[in-house]
Design a protein around this motif. Structure first.
Motif, PDB file in Angstrom:
ATOM      1  N   LEU A 269      -7.632  -4.753   3.449  1.00 18.93           N
ATOM      2  CA  LEU A 269      -7.064  -3.642   3.178  1.00 18.93           C
ATOM      3  C   LEU A 269      -6.077  -3.900   4.734  1.00 18.93           C
ATOM      4  O   LEU A 269      -6.801  -3.596   6.068  1.00 18.93           O
ATOM      5  CB  LEU A 269      -8.069  -2.426   4.005  1.00 18.93           C
TER       6      LEU A 269
ATOM      7  N   ILE B  91      -8.255   3.861  -1.252  1.00 20.87           N
ATOM      8  CA  ILE B  91      -7.947   3.332  -1.865  1.00 20.87           C
ATOM      9  C   ILE B  91      -9.790   2.686  -1.711  1.00 20.87           C
ATOM     10  O   ILE B  91     -10.054   2.148  -2.836  1.00 20.87           O
ATOM     11  CB  ILE B  91      -7.508   2.067  -0.816  1.00 20.87           C
TER      12      ILE B  91
ATOM     13  N   ALA C  94       0.526  -1.855   0.332  1.00 17.24           N
ATOM     14  CA  ALA C  94       0.289  -0.467   0.031  1.00 17.24           C
ATOM     15  C   ALA C  94       0.966   1.128  -0.522  1.00 17.24           C
ATOM     16  O   ALA C  94       0.379   2.218  -0.016  1.00 17.24           O
ATOM     17  CB  ALA C  94      -1.070  -0.015   1.610  1.00 17.24           C
TER      18      ALA C  94
ATOM     19  N   ALA D 229      -6.423   3.956   4.129  1.00 14.74           N
ATOM     20  CA  ALA D 229      -7.763   2.873   3.947  1.00 14.74           C
ATOM     21  C   ALA D 229      -9.168   4.140   2.881  1.00 14.74           C
ATOM     22  O   ALA D 229      -9.182   3.424   1.757  1.00 14.74           O
ATOM     23  CB  ALA D 229      -8.524   2.263   5.051  1.00 14.74           C
TER      24      ALA D 229
ATOM     25  N   ALA E 296     -11.528  -6.156   5.920  1.00 12.64           N
ATOM     26  CA  ALA E 296     -10.755  -4.955   7.033  1.00 12.64           C
ATOM     27  C   ALA E 296     -10.741  -6.000   7.732  1.00 12.64           C
ATOM     28  O   ALA E 296     -11.424  -5.960   9.302  1.00 12.64           O
ATOM     29  CB  ALA E 296     -11.415  -3.836   7.858  1.00 12.64           C
TER      30      ALA E 296
END
Length: 379
Positions: free
Chosen positions: A220, A231, A198, A228, A248
């Motif tokens: 994520l 995205i 990321a 977060a 998540a």
């Protein structure tokens, strides 16, 4: 100095280091929580709300043998060094035990220092399996270890038909441990894990890689709000990824910050939380009291804080207020908490006393109303 430090400063004046509470004064408990950036402040607020509510209840019921229970809170700010300094300070104030902490890397530093000082630490919310390097009698934990919870998440994905899954992760010990658990468990069930960095990819590049890899689910393992939120927005708006399920595992969608930032885009993102499928009468009563304190629905972190204080209060009442007595009580206490009866045991591969029956569920925010939640899977 924040409000929590100001409240505790008076308790520090005139205090001398000691091995634990003596005499007829208050029995002090040191509380640790992230209450300022870069810590997850909302999680810290919920944790402290649960701690404070339970302390108030213990004191209304007569305290510890007639002595009031006093909570002395310190802000860790998700900083291991700051947390260790807080442990040293609280030890000098004569606390009988430590309780709290949300961030796993911070809790690991707290546990190591508490073990070195022979100071009982009841970890409420951190899940990293290796909470201490060596087995210790001084540390216990309410939250299930990461390996248990994240395997449940992997089972949920495979049972839903997902075999090619991506993780979009930032570098950290916690995210790396989660990635390893997912990779190894998915392999046993015929799944494949694709790893994306990321920090090296912007949201548009993340979307390109997800499309190229033909994944059907993307998890994520990143901070909130950034990266977060951008995205999630990028994935939701990319027609190539319309069928990709976002997840998540660490629980970001549990908190109001997620819903406020993402609205409908933040719905249908499964996450782990440590609640039973249905709360019993105690849980419902505590939920109402916590909602009043927080002016919001309580997260599982608030229940963890509440349960932890009642576990410590039982240990203090039945085994004594000296630190060795509290630590010696871990395998002997049985406390009816908001989420089940808390008992500690040694688990295979574990280094601390663990509540082996901590509940696990996967939930998400309901697309029909993102303020509400749906339970998707129970582990």
């Amino acid at each position: 100095m924040d409000a929590y430090d100001r409240d505790a400063a008076g308790a520090q004046q005139g205090a001398e280091p000691e091995s634990g509470p003596v005499g007829e004064g208050p029995v002090r408990i040191g509380g640790l929580a992230p209450l300022s950036p870069p810590g997850w402040i909302e999680a810290g607020r919920h944790l402290v709300a649960g701690l404070e509510l339970a302390v108030a209840e213990v004191n209304r019921a007569g305290g510890i043998g007639g002595r009031p229970l006093e909570l002395v809170v310190r802000d860790t700010a998700a900083d291991p060094q700051r947390a260790v300094a807080a442990v040293d300070e609280l030890a000098g104030l004569g606390v009988a035990a430590l309780v709290g902490e949300y961030h796993s890397v911070v809790a690991r530093s707290v546990a190591a220092r508490a073990d070195a000082l022979r100071l009982p630490f009841l970890c409420t919310s951190a899940v990293l399996d290796a909470l201490t390097e060596q087995p210790t009698e001084w540390v216990a934990r309410l939250a299930p270890p990461q390996s248990r919870g994240w395997r449940v998440f992997a089972d949920f994905l495979v049972d839903a038909g997902h075999r090619r899954i991506a993780v979009v992760a930032q570098p950290s010990v916690y995210w790396a441990a989660g990635t390893r658990i997912l990779r190894e468990h998915l392999a046993t069930r015929g799944g494949t894990l694709v790893e994306l960095d990321a920090d090296a990819l912007d949201p548009a590049a993340v979307c390109d890689r997800l499309a190229e890899q033909r994944v059907t689910a993307a998890l994520l393992l990143v901070g909130l709000p950034a990266p977060a939120v951008p995205i999630v927005r990028a994935v939701r708006r990319d027609p190539r990824l319309a069928e990709v399920v976002l997840g998540a595992p660490a629980g970001q969608p549990e908190f109001a910050e997620w819903a406020a930032a993402l609205g409908a885009d933040g719905a249908a993102v499964p996450f782990l939380r440590y609640l039973p499928e249905q709360l019993g009468p105690l849980g419902l009563r505590v939920a109402a009291a916590l909602r009043e304190r927080l002016a919001a629905a309580p997260s599982f972190v608030a229940y963890e804080g509440y349960d932890a204080i009642h576990v410590l209060a039982e240990a203090l009442r039945t085994h004594g207020t000296e630190r060795a007595q509290v630590a010696g009580a871990w395998p002997r206490v049985a406390v009816a908490g908001t989420r089940g009866t808390v008992r500690f045991a040694r688990t295979p591969g574990g280094s601390v006393w663990q509540w082996p029956d901590a509940p696990i569920q996967l939930a998400d925010r309901d697309p029909a109303g993102p303020e509400g939640f749906r339970v998707r899977y129970v582990g």
